[in-house]
Every structure is written in structure tokens, then in C-alpha cells.
Design an enzyme around this catalytic site. Structure first.
Site, short mmCIF file in Angstrom:
data_model
loop_
_atom_site.label_atom_id
_atom_site.label_comp_id
_atom_site.label_asym_id
_atom_site.label_seq_id
_atom_site.Cartn_x
_atom_site.Cartn_y
_atom_site.Cartn_z
N GLY A 43 0.75 -1.44 -0.19
CA GLY A 43 -0.10 0.03 0.14
C GLY A 43 1.00 1.26 -0.26
O GLY A 43 2.04 1.13 0.46
N ARG A 64 0.72 -5.70 -4.56
CA ARG A 64 0.95 -6.59 -3.45
C ARG A 64 1.83 -7.78 -3.80
O ARG A 64 1.48 -8.70 -3.17
CB ARG A 64 -0.25 -6.88 -2.64
CG ARG A 64 -0.63 -5.53 -2.18
CD ARG A 64 -1.59 -5.89 -0.71
NE ARG A 64 -1.96 -4.58 -0.02
CZ ARG A 64 -1.53 -4.02 0.84
NH1 ARG A 64 -0.10 -4.62 1.04
NH2 ARG A 64 -1.92 -2.91 1.39
N ASP A 97 6.34 -4.92 6.60
CA ASP A 97 7.09 -6.06 6.89
C ASP A 97 7.05 -7.19 6.12
O ASP A 97 8.15 -7.82 5.90
CB ASP A 97 6.09 -6.49 8.39
CG ASP A 97 4.85 -6.54 8.24
OD1 ASP A 97 4.26 -5.71 7.18
OD2 ASP A 97 4.21 -7.19 8.72
N ASP A 98 5.99 -7.63 5.19
CA ASP A 98 5.96 -8.78 4.46
C ASP A 98 6.74 -8.12 3.18
O ASP A 98 7.66 -8.96 2.78
CB ASP A 98 4.44 -8.65 3.82
CG ASP A 98 3.69 -9.34 4.75
OD1 ASP A 98 4.18 -10.14 5.66
OD2 ASP A 98 2.41 -8.88 5.08
N LYS A 134 8.58 1.20 4.89
CA LYS A 134 7.39 1.92 4.56
C LYS A 134 6.20 1.37 5.20
O LYS A 134 6.05 0.16 5.08
CB LYS A 134 7.47 2.00 3.09
CG LYS A 134 6.02 2.52 2.57
CD LYS A 134 5.36 1.48 1.63
CE LYS A 134 4.65 0.20 2.20
NZ LYS A 134 3.74 -0.66 1.61
N THR A 135 5.16 2.03 5.68
CA THR A 135 3.98 1.78 6.13
C THR A 135 3.27 2.77 6.95
O THR A 135 3.75 3.01 7.64
CB THR A 135 3.61 0.44 6.61
OG1 THR A 135 2.06 0.08 6.70
CG2 THR A 135 4.43 0.05 7.81
N ILE A 136 1.84 2.86 6.50
CA ILE A 136 1.26 3.90 7.57
C ILE A 136 0.96 3.18 8.89
O ILE A 136 0.32 3.90 9.88
CB ILE A 136 0.05 4.34 6.75
CG1 ILE A 136 -0.85 3.43 6.54
CG2 ILE A 136 0.15 5.15 5.38
CD1 ILE A 136 -2.50 3.64 6.49
N ASP A 137 0.86 1.82 8.83
CA ASP A 137 0.20 1.18 10.08
C ASP A 137 1.18 1.32 11.21
O ASP A 137 0.77 0.99 12.23
CB ASP A 137 0.39 -0.44 9.62
CG ASP A 137 -0.70 -0.73 8.38
OD1 ASP A 137 -1.44 -0.02 8.04
OD2 ASP A 137 -0.77 -1.88 7.91
N LYS A 158 -26.27 15.09 18.18
CA LYS A 158 -27.48 14.03 17.71
C LYS A 158 -26.92 12.69 17.19
O LYS A 158 -27.59 11.81 17.12
CB LYS A 158 -28.60 14.45 16.76
CG LYS A 158 -28.03 15.00 15.31
CD LYS A 158 -29.30 15.48 14.66
CE LYS A 158 -28.92 15.93 13.38
NZ LYS A 158 -29.77 16.56 12.50
N ARG A 165 -4.14 -2.74 10.02
CA ARG A 165 -4.13 -4.13 10.04
C ARG A 165 -4.21 -4.40 11.49
O ARG A 165 -4.95 -3.93 12.14
CB ARG A 165 -2.91 -4.67 9.46
CG ARG A 165 -2.72 -4.55 7.90
CD ARG A 165 -1.62 -5.23 7.49
NE ARG A 165 -1.09 -5.08 6.19
CZ ARG A 165 -1.68 -5.31 5.09
NH1 ARG A 165 -2.71 -6.21 5.37
NH2 ARG A 165 -1.20 -5.20 3.83
N GLU A 171 -8.69 -1.46 12.49
CA GLU A 171 -9.16 -2.31 11.49
C GLU A 171 -9.14 -3.80 11.82
O GLU A 171 -9.62 -4.63 11.33
CB GLU A 171 -8.03 -2.04 10.42
CG GLU A 171 -8.54 -2.52 8.95
CD GLU A 171 -7.22 -2.25 7.93
OE1 GLU A 171 -7.73 -1.59 6.98
OE2 GLU A 171 -6.36 -2.37 8.12
N GLU A 192 -7.71 7.71 2.55
CA GLU A 192 -7.52 9.09 2.49
C GLU A 192 -6.25 9.83 3.06
O GLU A 192 -5.80 10.64 2.82
CB GLU A 192 -8.91 9.85 3.44
CG GLU A 192 -10.31 9.30 3.19
CD GLU A 192 -10.73 8.27 3.81
OE1 GLU A 192 -9.89 7.34 4.11
OE2 GLU A 192 -11.94 7.98 3.64
N GLY A 193 -5.68 8.65 3.94
CA GLY A 193 -4.31 9.21 4.54
C GLY A 193 -3.40 8.70 3.67
O GLY A 193 -2.13 9.18 4.12
P1 FBP Z 1 1.15 -1.87 3.69
O1 FBP Z 1 1.26 -3.04 4.61
O2 FBP Z 1 1.32 -2.53 2.28
O3 FBP Z 1 1.78 -0.77 4.22
O4 FBP Z 1 -0.53 -1.57 3.55
C1 FBP Z 1 -1.12 -1.24 4.79
C2 FBP Z 1 -2.50 -0.96 4.65
O5 FBP Z 1 -2.79 0.51 4.33
C3 FBP Z 1 -3.29 -1.68 5.78
O6 FBP Z 1 -3.65 -0.68 6.69
C4 FBP Z 1 -4.58 -2.15 5.05
O7 FBP Z 1 -5.02 -3.12 5.67
C5 FBP Z 1 -4.20 -2.46 3.70
O8 FBP Z 1 -3.04 -1.61 3.39
C6 FBP Z 1 -5.15 -2.25 2.66
O9 FBP Z 1 -4.69 -2.97 1.41
P2 FBP Z 1 -5.36 -2.82 0.20
O10 FBP Z 1 -4.62 -1.83 -0.61
O11 FBP Z 1 -5.08 -3.96 -0.65
O12 FBP Z 1 -6.62 -2.35 -0.03
#
Ligand code: FBP
Length: 419
Positions: A10, A71, A101-102, A126-129, A167, A177, A236, A300-301
Site C-alpha cells: 500500500g 502486493r 514488514d511483508d 514503509k507503511t502507514i500502519d 444528535k 491491520r 481495523e 484518505e491518509g
Molecule cells: P502496507 O502493509 O502495504 O503498508 O499496507 C497497509 C494498509 O494500508 C493496511 O492498513 C490496510 O489493511 C491495507 O493496506 C489495505 O490494502 P489494500 O490496498 O489492498 O486495500
């Protein structure tokens, strides 16, 4: 030298700055190639030459659209053969894999496979997670800072809206993840009424009914106090930690067993926020009628314009990756650490990060995901304050990012508190 760069998985804000950093650190006359569609381009030999015009066009921009990403996990012997052929056709001396990580696990195996053809492989975290961290070295990956600031703006806006219109309840699922680090960071930045953290739910061995009761009780508390509105944050990965549960025609059950190429459940496709909101509404229906909206903040992020911190951090990671290449390393991941002081950089041997994990394919060697540490300062700060956040007037709405040096270099709270 010919160096190829690959985006994997991602997108995360700062990817283009990693490439700019590599480019800036390369020796004159050396060539940088970008794999189109990430690992797919690497396997098929689909590259774009990256020159100064392209680099300057994309420097400081969000997204991975300079090259695209995918991916795909390079795992079969046929795929490794194809990459070896591409390495030879393009005279590649090194591959820089920008991934989570993967993807960095994949970079390790690729490094082994390409040793015989003298092609180095270096990873960039790299990863926003936020789930790719290495204690003492790498406090965070690039992208987390920008993404959590964007989500915090959005959640802050909802907090102001519900306190204004008086309301609605907003059930918000946040990407990340299995790790709830994104949710914890956004909670600390915005102080919402109710936040679930998967790691805590798992440690308490809660079932879905326990979760529904926990949320329902807190909502009732606010309703009784005359404040029938609020925001509920949901990580998530929540469903992943709950024991299998049965609800008639359960939305979640439709998605069980569906995984990506690396064996991860597609958590982003599970409508957890909808499921939880419906179950809580049902639970509370005898006392009051819960009026809710659901939201999922993730995409969005992931491609927002990188914060100044992420631009500097990602550029530094790119430069470090290039240096590791020139110093002859392979099977290493670049890191930049000591973010509170004078930044330090270097390489971490990828094999030192591998552990065994059960995935769809059985027991596999992968880099362990960093989860929320329940004894960490950041989590303890959240626990100390969450009851007061449940009450009126405690929330924060950080508003849009300003991109001015001082404000935008502020570290994520979880990183600051835990370092
Ligand atoms: P990465 O582990 O590749 O950085 O992706 C993270 C992520 O944004 C997760 O938070 C989310 O579950 C997943 O990608 C969503 O993946 P997809 O782009 O396949 O919908």
C-alpha cells in the site's frame, strides 16, 4: 551502477521522497530505474528511467503514482528466475525495495536468490500502519506521521460536528491491520469518547459480546448524562482478535479466509464499524434509539502530501539505502533513528528481524509486526485519560496540517512518548 527501486504494498506518504533521496545520493553517471507497478514490473522487466525532471516533479508529493505499486509476493522459483533474467538484461547492480514488514521479508529472500548474480537487495521501511519498528533503531516507518495527522484532522472534525449538532454517534474504523498503533495515535491526538484497542481486547480475551457491552455501556453513560452523541474509534484489526462469533448473516463471516498474496486477511474490506454499530444499536434499543453514522478512514491518509517530518525522514531513508548499496550491503533494511535528537542512520540485517508465524500457507518466516505494547507510556497515557475523554469538552480537533517547519516536524505522540 544501475539501481532499481520498487514500491511494494500500500502507498504511504513519503515514497517519492525516498526515491529522491536515493537519486540525490547516487554517483554522477549511475542510473536509477523505477519498476512500474512495483514487484510486477520487477518480474516483467518493466522499468522507467528516473531522471532529474521526473524526480523534481514528484519530490514532496504524496502517493506512489510515479511508478505504481502492487502486493505481489515474489515467491515461486519461476518468479525468482524471471527476476534473475531481468537483473541480467538490465545489468542491475542493486534493487531497493520500499515496503512494509511483508515486502521487507520478501526483500530478504530476494537478496538470497540474487546473491549468485551479484545483485544487492536493500529494504526501506514503509507503511502507514506503524507496525514496522525495530527497538533502539527504527522508532517508526515513513508515512505513519502524515496518515495519522490526516486521520486526526478528520476525526477531530467529526468530534466538533457531533458536539455541534448534538444528535449523532460516529463509528470510525481506522486502517492499520493487526496493529492498533494508528488508532492509539489518533486517540491521543483527538481524545475521542470511546476507543477500542485490539491488543487490549485480545489481552482481556473479550468476545464480540464483551466489546458490544463495553461500547454500549459507555454510550448509555453519555445518554443518561444528556449527551447523546460522540465518536467511537475502532482499529481495523478488531475482528481478527475476537474468537469466531456467530451473528445471523454476519457481515464479517463473508470475508473470513480471504487473504492477500502475503497471507494477510483483507481487514480493510470488513465492514467492522457497521457490524459493531448495528450490534450496539440492538443492545441499547430497549433504552434509546442509537442514531449513528459509520466511516472508514484509510485510503484518505495513505496518499496525502507528506508532512515535513515524513519528507525529511523518507529522504534520509532513501539516502541511507543508497549508501548501503554503495557500501556493498545486501539483505539489509535502511533505518533512521534517534528522532528526538541528532538523527542516526544505518542498516539492519533483515534476517535478524525474522520470526516464525502462522499464515494461510502454514508456518512461515516473516518480520514480526509491531503491536501496541500495553505497558508502553503511550498506551498508559491513553488508559489514564480515556474516562475523562468520555465526558464532554475533552476532545481536540487539530485541524488541517500547516506545513510550517516547527509544527510539521512534531513527532507522532506515540513515537515521542515511547522513545
Ligand atoms: P502496507 O502493509 O502495504 O503498508 O499496507 C497497509 C494498509 O494500508 C493496511 O492498513 C490496510 O489493511 C491495507 O493496506 C489495505 O490494502 P489494500 O490496498 O489492498 O486495500
Amino acid at each position: 551502477m544501475n539501481i532499481a527501486v520498487v514500491f511494494s504494498g500500500g502507498p504511504a506518504p513519503g515514497g517519492h521522497d525516498v526515491i529522491s533521496g536515493i537519486y540525490d545520493a547516487m554517483n554522477p553517471g549511475d542510473q536509477l530505474l523505477g519498476a512500474l507497478q512495483g514487484p510486477i514490473g520487477l518480474v516483467n522487466g518493466d522499468f522507467q528511467v528516473l531522471d532529474s525532471e521526473i524526480i523534481e516533479r514528484f519530490r514532496g508529493t504524496g502517493g506512489f503514482h510515479m511508478l505504481g505499486s502492487a502486493r505481489l509476493k515474489i515467491k515461486s522459483s519461476e518468479q525468482f528466475d524471471l527476476v534473475r533474467a531481468v537483473v541480467s538484461n538490465y545489468n542491475l547492480d542493486a534493487i531497493v525495495m520500499v515496503g512494509g514488514d511483508d515486502s521487507n521479508t520478501n526483500a530478504f529472500f530476494l537478496a538470497q536468490e540474487l546473491e549468485a548474480v551479484n545483485c544487492q537487495v536493500i529494504g526501506v521501511p514503509k507503511t502507514i500502519d506503524g507496525d514496522l519498528q525495530v527497538e533502539g533503531k527504527l522508532p517508526i516507518s515513513f508515512g505513519f506521521d502524515t496518515a495519522t495527522k490526516i486521520y486526526s484532522e478528520l476525526v477531530g472534525n467529526l468530534l466538533v460536528d457531533c458536539a455541534s449538532s448534538l444528535k449523532y454517534w460516529h463509528f470510525v474504523k481506522l486502517m492499520g491491520r493487526s496493529s492498533s498503533l494508528v488508532t492509539l495515535e489518533v486517540a491521543l491526538q483527538t481524545q475521542p469518547h470511546i476507543t477500542l484497542i485490539s491488543e487490549e481486547v485480545a489481552s482481556k480475551k473479550w468476545t464480540i459480546n464483551d466489546v458490544v457491552s463495553y461500547v454500549g455501556e459507555r454510550i448509555s453513560e453519555r445518554v443518561i448524562a444528556g449527551t447523546d452523541y460522540g465518536v467511537v474509534l475502532i482499529p481495523e484489526g478488531l475482528l481478527e482478535v475476537l474468537p469466531p462469533f456467530k451473528t445471523p448473516d454476519s457481515l464479517a463471516s463473508q470475508f473470513r479466509g480471504k487473504t492477500d498474496d502475503h497471507g494477510n486477511i483483507n481487514l480493510s474490506k470488513m465492514p467492522t464499524e457497521q457490524l459493531l454499530a448495528e450490534m450496539v444499536k440492538d443492545e441499547c434499543s430497549k433504552q434509546f434509539d442509537l442514531k449513528y453514522h459509520t466511516h472508514f478512514y484509510g485510503y484518505e491518509g495513505r496518499c496525502g502530501k507528506p508532512s515535513l517530518f515524513d519528507q525529511c525522514f523518507a529522504t534520509a531513508l532513501g539516502k541511507t539505502a543508497a549508501r548501503l548499496v554503495y557500501d556493498g550491503y545486501t539483505g539489509y533494511m535502511a533505518y533512521v533513528g534517534n528522532l528526538n535528537g541528532e538523527w542516526e542512520d544505518g542498516g539492519i540485517a533483515l534476517d535478524s528481524l525474522l520470526h516464525e508465524e502462522v499464515r494461510e500457507a502454514g508456518l512461515v518466516k516473516v518480520i514480526a509486526k509491531t503491536l501496541v505494547d500495553l505497558s508502553s507510556k503511550a498506551f498508559q497515557e491513553f488508559v489514564t485519560n480515556r474516562d475523562s475523554w468520555l465526558k464532554e469538552g475533552q476532545f481536540k480537533s487539530p485541524g488541517p496540517r500547516q506545513f510550517c517547519a516547527e509544527e510539521d516536524m512534531v513527532l507522532p505522540l506515540t513515537v515521542e512518548m515511547n522513545s
